[in-house]
Design a protein around this motif. Structure first.
Motif, PDB file in Angstrom:
ATOM      1  N   ARG A  49      44.692  33.670  37.026  1.00 12.50           N
ATOM      2  CA  ARG A  49      44.109  33.333  35.719  1.00 12.50           C
ATOM      3  C   ARG A  49      43.153  34.415  35.246  1.00 12.50           C
ATOM      4  O   ARG A  49      43.136  34.757  34.066  1.00 12.50           O
ATOM      5  N   SER A  50      42.341  34.936  36.136  1.00 12.35           N
ATOM      6  CA  SER A  50      41.367  35.954  35.711  1.00 12.35           C
ATOM      7  C   SER A  50      42.053  37.231  35.246  1.00 12.35           C
ATOM      8  O   SER A  50      41.508  37.960  34.414  1.00 12.35           O
ATOM      9  N   SER A  52      45.153  37.055  33.910  1.00 13.82           N
ATOM     10  CA  SER A  52      46.211  36.601  32.990  1.00 13.82           C
ATOM     11  C   SER A  52      47.571  37.106  33.455  1.00 13.82           C
ATOM     12  O   SER A  52      48.353  37.649  32.678  1.00 13.82           O
TER      13      SER A  52
END
Length: 70
Positions: A49-50, A52
């Motif tokens: 997530r960090s 993407s």
């Protein structure tokens, strides 16, 4: 915390059944393996997530499944 406890409890059962049926392999107890899997997947999700970048999560999850023989 309850969410993780329930996931680990469920996964312990899956790992026990899989080992008994000789379709999954892992070292240590099912409880230790479940904790390792949940922790690894949660960490991989945070990093993916960090960045993407879902491919980061996919690589980790596929590697973990391969280690289990799944």
């Amino acid at each position: 915390r309850h969410y993780f406890d329930e996931n680990e409890r469920w996964l312990v059962g899956v790992l026990k059944d899989g080992k008994r049926a000789k379709v999954l392999t892992f070292k240590g107890s099912p409880s230790d393996a479940a904790r390792s899997l949940v922790g690894s997947l949660e960490g991989a999700m945070m990093i993916a997530r960090s960045y993407s970048d879902a491919a980061r999560f996919k690589a980790v999850s596929e590697g973990l499944l391969a280690e289990l023989g799944a």
